[in-house]
Scaffold this active site. Structure first.
Site, mmCIF file in Angstrom:
data_model
loop_
_atom_site.group_PDB
_atom_site.id
_atom_site.type_symbol
_atom_site.label_atom_id
_atom_site.label_comp_id
_atom_site.label_asym_id
_atom_site.label_seq_id
_atom_site.Cartn_x
_atom_site.Cartn_y
_atom_site.Cartn_z
ATOM 1 N N GLU A 25 17.527 49.559 -18.168
ATOM 2 C CA GLU A 25 16.139 48.985 -18.066
ATOM 3 C C GLU A 25 15.039 49.942 -17.984
ATOM 4 O O GLU A 25 14.578 50.462 -17.050
ATOM 5 C CB GLU A 25 16.141 48.214 -16.799
ATOM 6 C CG GLU A 25 17.186 47.120 -16.863
ATOM 7 C CD GLU A 25 17.103 46.342 -15.075
ATOM 8 O OE1 GLU A 25 16.554 46.759 -14.339
ATOM 9 O OE2 GLU A 25 17.625 45.261 -15.232
ATOM 10 N N GLU A 77 23.490 42.198 -17.183
ATOM 11 C CA GLU A 77 22.991 41.843 -15.648
ATOM 12 C C GLU A 77 22.593 40.114 -15.744
ATOM 13 O O GLU A 77 21.787 39.831 -16.688
ATOM 14 C CB GLU A 77 22.113 42.587 -15.225
ATOM 15 C CG GLU A 77 22.715 43.834 -14.982
ATOM 16 C CD GLU A 77 21.525 44.648 -14.191
ATOM 17 O OE1 GLU A 77 20.718 44.344 -13.432
ATOM 18 O OE2 GLU A 77 21.150 45.948 -14.197
HETATM 19 O O1 IFM Z 1 19.528 45.407 -8.444
HETATM 20 C C1 IFM Z 1 19.021 45.463 -9.555
HETATM 21 C C2 IFM Z 1 19.607 46.592 -10.754
HETATM 22 O O2 IFM Z 1 19.859 47.852 -10.190
HETATM 23 C C3 IFM Z 1 18.595 46.597 -12.088
HETATM 24 N N1 IFM Z 1 18.440 45.093 -12.458
HETATM 25 C C4 IFM Z 1 17.965 44.005 -11.411
HETATM 26 C C5 IFM Z 1 18.821 44.380 -10.300
HETATM 27 C C6 IFM Z 1 18.281 43.273 -9.471
HETATM 28 O O3 IFM Z 1 17.096 43.502 -8.877
#
Ligand code: IFM
Length: 444
Positions: free
Chosen positions: A168, A354
């Protein structure tokens, strides 16, 4: 869920995801250096109740049990992150073999358990000494990253084949350097623009360092992928949504997949791009073997004359279900972003790196009956299946997250796990959604 209700090809990977600072704890053990998140979390007022990752899920000591738990769930892949400050405590210079040894044992044990490791090389825990020298606003940080990646590749590259460079990049630059809600907590637009470029340069340089160390590796980046849509069909709203998509998503995807920054986002940021040197875009856009998509919600934009389009608001319709993060639950957005990416780019094999949800889970008679999370996952799996049917080259799905953990500025207040963590005892309890996920993996 039955096999007939979802169609996933054989070999489709079902995994879980975590990140080092969120689960490991043991921040001063075996020569680990200080990271920007140690410094930030220990700064009063930066995290909920001053909570830190000092202990987190104590995974650095409990990792064998956590792998056994994943094996019991039946997951076939695990996305974890490697902590740069464990491997190169000062960011540059001497490598810490003890830190690398931890990941070495982790990888061996995962492989023995039949779980394919998909490590991320940077999930936000920059060595503090590099931040002291300018952090991601300093071009040298990208070169330091490449040299750290070479160290990791030389040690693990014989057994690990699938890697993510950066997690990210939007969060790294935007939250770390513009809004300051994440470490290092800076609020400097010029530094944020420089960080955007340098973190992407690090991705490109890191890929080349890993390919040199482990030629058989497969590499990619994992990007934020909220679904940006307009409030209405009004041209002003549509333009706002396009701008939000450019500033928050295309600013990171276009460089890696097209070799250029989107002009609308550059103009909106009033970024003079002085950091971009000849040859940089070729490094950044070197071919990737896979793309990671992190999807959580949709964002609805309004006419930029009314609202700053670069800061799109989450939907504000009280009747729509939300998570405890305040994010609207919108499964169709997962399908829509994947299809949009597939239309707009020549996508390499793609993974949902994710996707998951925080709810206010409670232990009742030793169990967690999280029907809301089960439904959430079922709807999002269905959206992923629709994206596959529409031609998206989707190869796997990693749920965020294996176990409740340190949710950055929200401390331990947000529970995203398939497994409940009792932080006082460090006992883990598989939630109902975790048991259900095990059944899905069995069926698909
Ligand atoms: O916990 C985070 C993760 O570290 C990165 N992406 C979003 C998740 C939820 O906020």
């Amino acid at each position: 869920m039955t096999r007939s209700s979802l169609s996933f090809p054989s070999g489709f990977l079902w995994g879980t995801a975590t990140a080092a600072y969120q689960i490991e704890g043991a921040v001063s053990v075996d020569g680990r250096g200080e990271s920007i998140w140690d410094r930030f979390a220990h700064t009063p007022g930066k995290t909920r109740n001053g909570e830190t990752g000092d202990m987190a899920c104590d995974h650095y000591r409990r990792w064998r049990d956590d792998i056994a738990m994943m094996r019991d769930l039946g997951v076939n892949a695990y996305r974890f992150s490697i902590a740069w400050p464990r491997v190169v405590p000062n960011g540059t210079g001497a490598t810490n073999q003890a830190g690398l040894g931890f990941y070495d044992r982790l990888v061996d044990t995962l492989l023995e358990a039949g779980i394919t490791p998909f490590p991320t090389l940077y999930h936000w825990d920059l060595p503090q000494s590099l931040e002291d020298a300018g952090g991601w606003a300093n071009r040298q940080t990208a070169y330091a990253f490449a040299s750290y990646v070479a160290n990791v590749g030389e040690r693990l590259g014989d057994r690990v084949h699938d890697w993510w460079t950066i997690n990210e990049p939007w969060c790294v630059a935007e939250l770390g350097y513009r809004t300051g809600t994440h470490a290092p907590g800076r609020t400097d637009p010029a530094a944020a623009a420089a960080a955007t470029h340098h973190v992407l340069l690090a991705h490109g340089l890191g890929m080349s360092a890993m390919r040199a160390a482990a030629p058989q590796c497969r590499l990619g980046i994992a990007v934020n992928a909220d679904d940006h849509i307009s409030r209405s069909a009004h041209p002003g709203d549509i333009a706002a949504a396009e701008l939000a998509h450019a500033v928050n998503t295309r600013l990171y995807l276009d460089p890696v997949l097209r070799g250029e920054y989107p002009t609308s986002a550059v103009a909106h940021r009033r970024w003079n791009q002085a950091e971009v040197r000849p040859g940089d875009m070729e490094i950044i856009s070197a071919p990737m073997d896979h793309l990671g998509v992190n999807y959580y919600t949709r964002r609805i934009s309004h006419d930029p004359k009314v609202v700053d389009a670069a800061r799109p608001q989450p939907i504000v319709q009280p009747d729509l279900p939300q998570t405890t993060m305040g994010w609207e639950i919108y499964a169709d957005g997962l399908r829509d972003v994947l299809v949009r990416f597939n239309n707009d780019y020549d996508l390499p094999p793609t993974y949902i790196t994710e996707s998951g949800v925080a709810f206010a889970d409670e232990v009742v008679d030793g169990a967690i009956h999280d029907e809301d999370r089960r439904r959430y996952l079922e709807d999002h799996f269905a959206a992923a299946a629709e994206a596959l049917a529409a031609g998206v080259p989707l190869r796997g799905y990693f749920i965020w997250t294996l176990l409740d953990n340190f949710e950055w500025q929200h401390g331990y207040g947000q529970r995203f796990g398939l497994v409940y963590t009792d932080y006082a005892s460090q006992r883990r309890i598989i939630k109902d959604s975790g048991h259900w996920f095990a059944d899905v993996i069995n069926l698909t």
